[in-house]
Scaffold this motif. Sequence first.
Motif, mmCIF file in Angstrom:
data_model
loop_
_atom_site.group_PDB
_atom_site.id
_atom_site.type_symbol
_atom_site.label_atom_id
_atom_site.label_comp_id
_atom_site.label_asym_id
_atom_site.label_seq_id
_atom_site.Cartn_x
_atom_site.Cartn_y
_atom_site.Cartn_z
ATOM 1 N N GLN A 84 2.578 6.651 -6.952
ATOM 2 C CA GLN A 84 1.657 7.636 -7.528
ATOM 3 C C GLN A 84 2.310 9.020 -7.522
ATOM 4 O O GLN A 84 2.269 9.735 -8.521
ATOM 5 C CB GLN A 84 0.349 7.683 -6.756
ATOM 6 C CG GLN A 84 -0.614 8.718 -7.311
ATOM 7 C CD GLN A 84 -1.895 8.824 -6.526
ATOM 8 O OE1 GLN A 84 -2.055 8.196 -5.495
ATOM 9 N NE2 GLN A 84 -2.808 9.625 -7.023
ATOM 10 N N GLU A 106 0.833 -1.204 0.000
ATOM 11 C CA GLU A 106 0.000 0.000 0.000
ATOM 12 C C GLU A 106 0.871 1.259 0.000
ATOM 13 O O GLU A 106 0.590 2.217 -0.721
ATOM 14 C CB GLU A 106 -0.941 0.007 1.212
ATOM 15 C CG GLU A 106 -2.067 -0.997 1.126
ATOM 16 C CD GLU A 106 -2.949 -0.782 -0.091
ATOM 17 O OE1 GLU A 106 -3.304 0.383 -0.397
ATOM 18 O OE2 GLU A 106 -3.283 -1.786 -0.762
ATOM 19 N N LYS A 117 2.352 1.783 -3.443
ATOM 20 C CA LYS A 117 1.381 2.359 -4.384
ATOM 21 C C LYS A 117 1.265 3.867 -4.200
ATOM 22 O O LYS A 117 1.244 4.620 -5.177
ATOM 23 C CB LYS A 117 0.014 1.686 -4.215
ATOM 24 C CG LYS A 117 -0.056 0.297 -4.827
ATOM 25 C CD LYS A 117 -1.312 -0.474 -4.482
ATOM 26 C CE LYS A 117 -2.586 0.157 -4.859
ATOM 27 N NZ LYS A 117 -3.758 -0.699 -4.609
ATOM 28 N N SER A 133 -3.946 15.268 -12.387
ATOM 29 C CA SER A 133 -5.049 14.946 -11.479
ATOM 30 C C SER A 133 -5.043 13.442 -11.252
ATOM 31 O O SER A 133 -4.900 12.662 -12.185
ATOM 32 C CB SER A 133 -6.387 15.400 -12.054
ATOM 33 O OG SER A 133 -6.660 14.727 -13.253
ATOM 34 N N SER A 134 -5.170 13.066 -10.017
ATOM 35 C CA SER A 134 -5.175 11.656 -9.643
ATOM 36 C C SER A 134 -6.436 11.382 -8.838
ATOM 37 O O SER A 134 -6.524 11.746 -7.674
ATOM 38 C CB SER A 134 -3.939 11.309 -8.819
ATOM 39 O OG SER A 134 -2.778 11.654 -9.514
ATOM 40 N N SER A 135 -7.408 10.761 -9.491
ATOM 41 C CA SER A 135 -8.659 10.482 -8.790
ATOM 42 C C SER A 135 -8.528 9.248 -7.905
ATOM 43 O O SER A 135 -9.237 9.094 -6.929
ATOM 44 C CB SER A 135 -9.787 10.292 -9.797
ATOM 45 O OG SER A 135 -9.462 9.258 -10.704
ATOM 46 N N SER A 136 -7.627 8.371 -8.269
ATOM 47 C CA SER A 136 -7.403 7.171 -7.463
ATOM 48 C C SER A 136 -5.927 6.824 -7.533
ATOM 49 O O SER A 136 -5.162 7.444 -8.249
ATOM 50 C CB SER A 136 -8.256 6.016 -7.981
ATOM 51 O OG SER A 136 -7.809 5.629 -9.268
ATOM 52 N N VAL A 137 -5.545 5.793 -6.796
ATOM 53 C CA VAL A 137 -4.142 5.381 -6.777
ATOM 54 C C VAL A 137 -3.760 4.692 -8.085
ATOM 55 O O VAL A 137 -2.605 4.663 -8.468
ATOM 56 C CB VAL A 137 -3.877 4.445 -5.570
ATOM 57 C CG1 VAL A 137 -2.441 3.991 -5.540
ATOM 58 C CG2 VAL A 137 -4.216 5.160 -4.278
ATOM 59 N N GLU A 138 -4.744 4.184 -8.814
ATOM 60 C CA GLU A 138 -4.446 3.417 -10.023
ATOM 61 C C GLU A 138 -4.232 4.274 -11.264
ATOM 62 O O GLU A 138 -3.747 3.786 -12.271
ATOM 63 C CB GLU A 138 -5.573 2.417 -10.323
ATOM 64 C CG GLU A 138 -5.610 1.225 -9.390
ATOM 65 C CD GLU A 138 -6.350 1.531 -8.093
ATOM 66 O OE1 GLU A 138 -7.189 2.457 -8.086
ATOM 67 O OE2 GLU A 138 -6.066 0.868 -7.085
ATOM 68 N N GLN A 139 -4.624 5.563 -11.224
ATOM 69 C CA GLN A 139 -4.580 6.352 -12.453
ATOM 70 C C GLN A 139 -4.069 7.761 -12.187
ATOM 71 O O GLN A 139 -4.493 8.426 -11.246
ATOM 72 C CB GLN A 139 -5.970 6.422 -13.069
ATOM 73 C CG GLN A 139 -5.993 7.033 -14.428
ATOM 74 C CD GLN A 139 -7.376 6.932 -15.055
ATOM 75 O OE1 GLN A 139 -8.365 6.769 -14.369
ATOM 76 N NE2 GLN A 139 -7.424 7.034 -16.353
#
Length: 170
Positions: A22, A15, A18, A75-81
Amino acid sequence: MSQINQIPDFLGMAEQLKVDLQMDAEIMGMDFIHQNFYDEGWHGAAYESWETRKQSSTYNLLRVTNYLFNSINVSSSSVEQVVFEADAPYAEIHNSGGILNIPVTKRSRKFFWAMFKATGDKKWKWMALTKKERFTIKMDKRQFMGDSPSFDKQWDAHVINEILTRFKRL
């Protein structure tokens, strides 16, 4: 004497990795995009230099006011993108190239006359006197953001290096 080894918290490590990756992606992505402006070209599969201006100038391409350069956001709305965007209204036409059809209005004619009086350059006079109702301008492609195999390779190497470094610390 025997020593009991503690089992590392692999889930917690993953975690944290990640979250850290990011932030790294945001920084490396912005650096990559800005480097394309400095180099005046696109680092895709191979380096592609931007077309030079038809009229010589003393300033760098796409860097007169730095408005386009400074309009790039992440812009990072989530950790994956992680998404990079340019807010300048003309960013897309510069990035992908294309054709602009600009109407000749009374206001633009006034501007052309003012520029002719200020500079004495005859091109402004002819633009003010034109019978055309529209100017068609071809914008060369000067890509500064998009998918890049070169960046993907750098990113993959960075991720592998981060994982190996963290496992060595155990």
